[in-house]
Design an enzyme around this catalytic site. Structure first.
Site, PDB file in Angstrom:
ATOM      1  N   ASN B  80      -3.576   0.757   5.000  1.00  0.00           N
ATOM      2  CA  ASN B  80      -4.149   2.070   4.726  1.00  0.00           C
ATOM      3  C   ASN B  80      -4.543   2.169   3.277  1.00  0.00           C
ATOM      4  O   ASN B  80      -3.966   1.531   2.406  1.00  0.00           O
ATOM      5  CB  ASN B  80      -3.163   3.183   5.103  1.00  0.00           C
ATOM      6  CG  ASN B  80      -2.221   3.533   3.976  1.00  0.00           C
ATOM      7  OD1 ASN B  80      -2.584   4.225   3.021  1.00  0.00           O
ATOM      8  ND2 ASN B  80      -0.998   3.030   4.048  1.00  0.00           N
ATOM      9  N   CYS B 143       2.710   3.732  -4.986  1.00  0.00           N
ATOM     10  CA  CYS B 143       1.524   3.759  -4.128  1.00  0.00           C
ATOM     11  C   CYS B 143       0.493   2.754  -4.641  1.00  0.00           C
ATOM     12  O   CYS B 143       0.035   2.852  -5.777  1.00  0.00           O
ATOM     13  CB  CYS B 143       0.882   5.145  -4.104  1.00  0.00           C
ATOM     14  SG  CYS B 143      -0.617   5.144  -3.090  1.00  0.00           S
ATOM     15  N   ASN B 205       7.870   0.702  -0.195  1.00  0.00           N
ATOM     16  CA  ASN B 205       6.554   1.266   0.042  1.00  0.00           C
ATOM     17  C   ASN B 205       5.689   0.128   0.601  1.00  0.00           C
ATOM     18  O   ASN B 205       6.194  -0.967   0.849  1.00  0.00           O
ATOM     19  CB  ASN B 205       5.975   1.826  -1.259  1.00  0.00           C
ATOM     20  CG  ASN B 205       4.964   2.940  -1.004  1.00  0.00           C
ATOM     21  OD1 ASN B 205       4.146   2.849  -0.080  1.00  0.00           O
ATOM     22  ND2 ASN B 205       5.010   3.982  -1.800  1.00  0.00           N
ATOM     23  N   GLY B 230       4.196  -1.131   8.905  1.00  0.00           N
ATOM     24  CA  GLY B 230       4.448  -1.409  10.319  1.00  0.00           C
ATOM     25  C   GLY B 230       5.361  -2.610  10.519  1.00  0.00           C
ATOM     26  O   GLY B 230       5.834  -3.220   9.551  1.00  0.00           O
ATOM     27  N   GLY B 256      10.481   0.352   6.226  1.00  0.00           N
ATOM     28  CA  GLY B 256       9.547  -0.747   6.441  1.00  0.00           C
ATOM     29  C   GLY B 256       9.599  -1.287   7.848  1.00  0.00           C
ATOM     30  O   GLY B 256      10.516  -2.023   8.207  1.00  0.00           O
ATOM     31  N   GLY B 278       8.171   5.250   9.539  1.00  0.00           N
ATOM     32  CA  GLY B 278       6.834   5.573   9.062  1.00  0.00           C
ATOM     33  C   GLY B 278       5.750   5.377  10.101  1.00  0.00           C
ATOM     34  O   GLY B 278       5.518   6.222  10.969  1.00  0.00           O
TER      35      GLY B 278
HETATM   36  C1  LIG Z   1      -1.059   6.132   6.302  1.00  0.00           C
HETATM   37  C2  LIG Z   1       0.092   6.021   5.359  1.00  0.00           C
HETATM   38  C3  LIG Z   1       0.228   6.933   4.306  1.00  0.00           C
HETATM   39  C4  LIG Z   1       1.282   6.838   3.413  1.00  0.00           C
HETATM   40  N1  LIG Z   1       1.390   7.756   2.411  1.00  0.00           N
HETATM   41  C5  LIG Z   1       2.441   7.694   1.550  1.00  0.00           C
HETATM   42  C6  LIG Z   1       2.610   8.670   0.525  1.00  0.00           C
HETATM   43  O1  LIG Z   1       1.833   9.606   0.393  1.00  0.00           O
HETATM   44  N2  LIG Z   1       3.675   8.552  -0.305  1.00  0.00           N
HETATM   45  C7  LIG Z   1       4.589   7.541  -0.186  1.00  0.00           C
HETATM   46  O2  LIG Z   1       5.547   7.495  -0.948  1.00  0.00           O
HETATM   47  N3  LIG Z   1       4.471   6.606   0.783  1.00  0.00           N
HETATM   48  C8  LIG Z   1       3.417   6.653   1.651  1.00  0.00           C
HETATM   49  N4  LIG Z   1       3.299   5.709   2.650  1.00  0.00           N
HETATM   50  C9  LIG Z   1       4.296   4.628   2.750  1.00  0.00           C
HETATM   51  C10 LIG Z   1       5.366   4.941   3.788  1.00  0.00           C
HETATM   52  O3  LIG Z   1       6.104   6.086   3.445  1.00  0.00           O
HETATM   53  C11 LIG Z   1       6.317   3.745   3.978  1.00  0.00           C
HETATM   54  O4  LIG Z   1       6.972   3.476   2.754  1.00  0.00           O
HETATM   55  C12 LIG Z   1       5.603   2.487   4.426  1.00  0.00           C
HETATM   56  O5  LIG Z   1       4.576   2.781   5.314  1.00  0.00           O
HETATM   57  C13 LIG Z   1       6.540   1.465   5.078  1.00  0.00           C
HETATM   58  O6  LIG Z   1       7.173   1.979   6.226  1.00  0.00           O
HETATM   59  P1  LIG Z   1       6.624   1.774   7.733  1.00  0.00           P
HETATM   60  O7  LIG Z   1       6.392   0.310   7.914  1.00  0.00           O
HETATM   61  O8  LIG Z   1       7.695   2.322   8.628  1.00  0.00           O
HETATM   62  O9  LIG Z   1       5.356   2.548   7.838  1.00  0.00           O
HETATM   63  C14 LIG Z   1       2.247   5.797   3.555  1.00  0.00           C
HETATM   64  C15 LIG Z   1       2.120   4.887   4.619  1.00  0.00           C
HETATM   65  C16 LIG Z   1       1.068   4.987   5.518  1.00  0.00           C
HETATM   66  C17 LIG Z   1       0.970   3.990   6.648  1.00  0.00           C
END
Ligand SMILES: Cc1cc2nc3c(=O)[nH]c(=O)nc-3n(C[C@H](O)[C@H](O)[C@H](O)COP(=O)(O)O)c2cc1C
Ligand SMILES: Cc1cc2nc3c(=O)[nH]c(=O)nc-3n(C[C@H](O)[C@H](O)[C@H](O)COP(=O)(O)OP(=O)(O)OC[C@H]3O[C@@H](n4cnc5c(N)ncnc54)[C@H](O)[C@@H]3O)c2cc1C
Ligand code: FES
Lengths: 263, 325
Positions: B80, B143, B205, B230, B256, B278
């Site tokens: 993303n 980020c 992140n 993902g 994560g 997430g």
């Molecule tokens: C579409 C999207 C938007 C995200 N926006 C933010 C954000 O605004 N602030 C933040 O700290 N992390 C953001 N993240 C990161 C997630 O909070 C998380 O740390 C990361 O996706 C890993 O976890 P996951 O594999 O379960 O998605 C975002 C992730 C995705 C996929």
């Protein structure tokens, strides 16, 4: 109560043309609550593997407790879904998105402008107009005659790229000739199709000063407004008033007033 | 160490966890940017079944976000490049925070900024408008998708420490620093947060990633690179949580690729006290509630009375530990 995704058994699969199928599935919530223009988000494969995300499809038809979608094979997700067999279970989230704005008071004749699989949201819209006795014309453009999904449409004017049926050329050119001849009384265009067609519809509507709505097929991850992944750019005038540079295709759309967005 | 339950499985395992002086009803949060501000997903998810909601990163001014295309699906994951699109702190405290205040769950406000002062100002603005269930703050210094974002903090140990110290002075609520995996070693960052008085760290992140259209030779994402999330990133996240666990004694929130209770349990064993779900929300908007339910079932089956008993229980042979593994 929350309504998460619902397992929906496939009751009928029809092959309309190579790479073009319809799937009918049992899902009372979608069948009873969908309004023309809304979509469902369907999981091609369980288990968060590959492909992982849902795929959006307009609701093509509803009857009783069953809903139908039409799938054009595009990549892997649609490839898997198009080969679902009767009796198999689909994981369906929906109905999602805002309906077509058929309630606007700015028209008397509905003009449905369809390009290819953009037909998907038109049968329910047609049903609505027939119920409300709104005069309608359908301008359906396809590459060739065999790719036309004819069900549940009304007053169809066909245009094919190869001249195999109807007008030889684009449906937008055909619509233009109708507009120029003044045959359509106070029309509003409802357009869904390839970006090129929708851009043409946008400028046609501007030229003839008629209302126009376009339904977009933007890539989506969630379909419910939580990922911000489906932005649609707003026109400068809209940005000036609202301060919003983007709208979300999934929750603000998928259909938008043509003059408010940049295609 | 397994506590035996005295009845025939009737006793409910205890899912409560404490972070600082805040008690969460379960250890499953939804991750920032993957659940909006709560209202969006409400129709599809019982928000009160979550341990808490970490809200989308908020900055001082609203941010429009990056131009499309913002998302690309990849093998068992996605890239993303949203670009921190958010409503800005004014709207956040006027509309979003009061909305979430209606739910019986905890709120963690995630903050993103491009300067020390902006981080502090946003935090203080939220602090001044706090609602009873606001548990604290998660500071996004990680980020990868904006050029003026916090990653310049998140990849610099001194700046991480300086920022944490500054923000610590502005709040008594939970202060959680969200770390990036896009560094050589996460250990010095974890230690910097601990020295500066953070209550916890959260990681990871997204990882910097890329996808290319081979017919046009163009990157699929508008910003060329984006953040990978993902199931594809879970093994990396797990290893980073483990490394952070060894490096500091702060509570860790593991993030994560968590899509199931089994995934979450791996993180607890590796040393996390809580987890965030997430990307899974995009497939099942109630993924967090599903993870919490699966967790309860696992504890029941394994006859474990408290979820906290799982934390940091990785068995590594003594000689391997001695050798630094
Ligand atoms: C579409 C999207 C938007 C995200 N926006 C933010 C954000 O605004 N602030 C933040 O700290 N992390 C953001 N993240 C990161 C997630 O909070 C998380 O740390 C990361 O996706 C890993 O976890 P996951 O594999 O379960 O998605 C975002 C992730 C995705 C996929
Ligand atoms: C509101 C809406 C309604 C739609 N209705 C229909 C319909 O009724 N019938 C139909 O056949 N198709 C419809 N589409 C398009 C359909 O969703 C895509 O063709 C499909 O997602 C492509 O997936 P894939 O795995 O086959 O392609 P891939 O290219 O392998 O997909 C990769 C990723 O890109 C996304 N993607 C790629 N192309 C599109 C696209 N054109 N639109 C949206 N996402 C895309 C996919 O969701 C996926 O995340 C609709 C799209 C939207 C947004
Ligand atoms: S698809 Fe996620 S916000 Fe629109």
């Amino acid at each position: 109560m929350t309504s998460s995704s619902v397992p929906s058994v496939v009751t009928q699969r029809r092959i309309l043309a190579p790479g073009l199928v319809t799937l009918r599935f049992r899902n009372p919530n979608v069948a009873h609550n969908t309004i023309a223009g809304q979509f469902v988000n369907i999981l091609p494969k369980a288990g968060f593997s590959d492909p992982m995300l849902r795929r959006p499809f307009s609701v093509y038809w509803t009857q009783g407790d069953e809903a139908e979608i039409i799938i054009q094979e595009h990549g892997r997700g649609t490839g898997i879904l198009a080969n679902t067999r009767e009796g198999e279970i689909l994981d369906v989230l929906g109905p999602l998105g805002r309906p077509w704005m058929f309630d606007s008071a700015d028209y008397m004749t509905a003009v449905l402008l369809i390009g290819g699989v953009g037909v998907a949201s038109m049968p329910l819209l047609t049903r609505k107009f027939e119920l409300d006795e709104v005069p309608l014309h359908t301008f359906y453009g396809a590459r060739t005659s065999s790719l036309i999904a004819r069900d549940h449409l009304a007053n169809v004017h066909i245009a094919t790229d190869d001249g195999s049926e109807g007008f030889h050329g684009s449906n937008v050119m055909l619509l233009r000739s109708y507009l120029e001849s003044g045959k359509l009384e106070s029309p509003k265009i409802f357009a869904c199709g390839p970006t090129g067609m929708m851009r043409a519809a946008q400028s046609l509507a501007a030229e003839f000063s008629i209302p126009c709505e376009v339904s977009l097929e933007t890539e989506m991850a969630c379909g419910i407004g939580i990922c911000q992944g489906c932005p649609v750019r707003t026109e400068e005038s809209v940005f000036a008033v609202t301060g919003r540079r983007y709208r979300l295709a999934c929750t603000d759309g998928p259909s938008f007033k043509a003059e408010e967005i940049v295609l | 160490m397994n506590t035996t339950l005295n009845t025939n499985g009737e006793v409910k395992p205890n899912l409560h966890v404490k972070l600082g002086n805040v008690e969460f009803k379960n250890p499953v949060l939804v991750a920032s940017g993957t659940f909006g501000y709560g209202a969006e997903a409400k129709q599809f998810c019982d928000i009160e079944g979550l341990g808490g909601v970490v809200t989308k990163s908020v900055s001082w001014k609203p941010r429009m976000g990056n131009s499309p295309r913002r998302i690309v699906e990849t093998a068992s994951g996605m890239l993303n490049s949203i670009g921190l699109a958010n409503v800005g702190v004014d709207t956040f405290v006027k509309e979003k925070l009061p909305y979430l205040a209606k739910f019986d769950t905890k709120i963690i406000a995630n903050i993103a900024a491009s300067s020390m002062e902006e981080y502090r100002d946003v935090l203080e603005k939220i602090e001044a408008n706090a609602v009873p269930n606001l548990a604290g703050y998660e500071i996004n210094i990680s980020c990868p998708n904006v050029k003026d974002g916090g990653l310049s903090f998140g990849t610099n140990v001194e700046r991480t420490e300086e920022l944490t110290t500054l923000l610590r002075a502005s709040t008594d609520r939970l202060l959680i620093i969200k770390l990036t995996p896009n560094v050589t070693s996460v250990a010095p960052f974890a230690q910097a947060c601990e020295r500066a008085g953070a209550d916890a760290i959260s990681l990871i992140n997204t990882l910097v990633g890329m996808s290319i259209d081979i017919y046009t030779h163009e990157p699929r994402l508008n910003t060329v690179t984006g953040g990978l999330s993902g199931p594809a990133i879970k093994p990396i996240a797990l290893a980073q949580v483990y490394q952070a666990r060894k490096a500091c004694s702060l509570p860790i929130i593991g993030i994560g690729g968590i899509v199931s209770a089994e995934d979450a349990i791996e993180f607890f064993i590796a040393g996390a006290t809580m987890v965030q779900v997430g990307t899974a929300n995009f497939v099942y908007p109630d993924a967090g509630v599903r993870v919490a339910a699966g967790l309860e079932k696992y504890l029941q089956q394994q006859k474990i009375a408290e979820v906290t008993e799982l934390v940091n229980t990785l068995r590594v042979k003594a000689e391997l530990k001695a050798a630094g593994w």
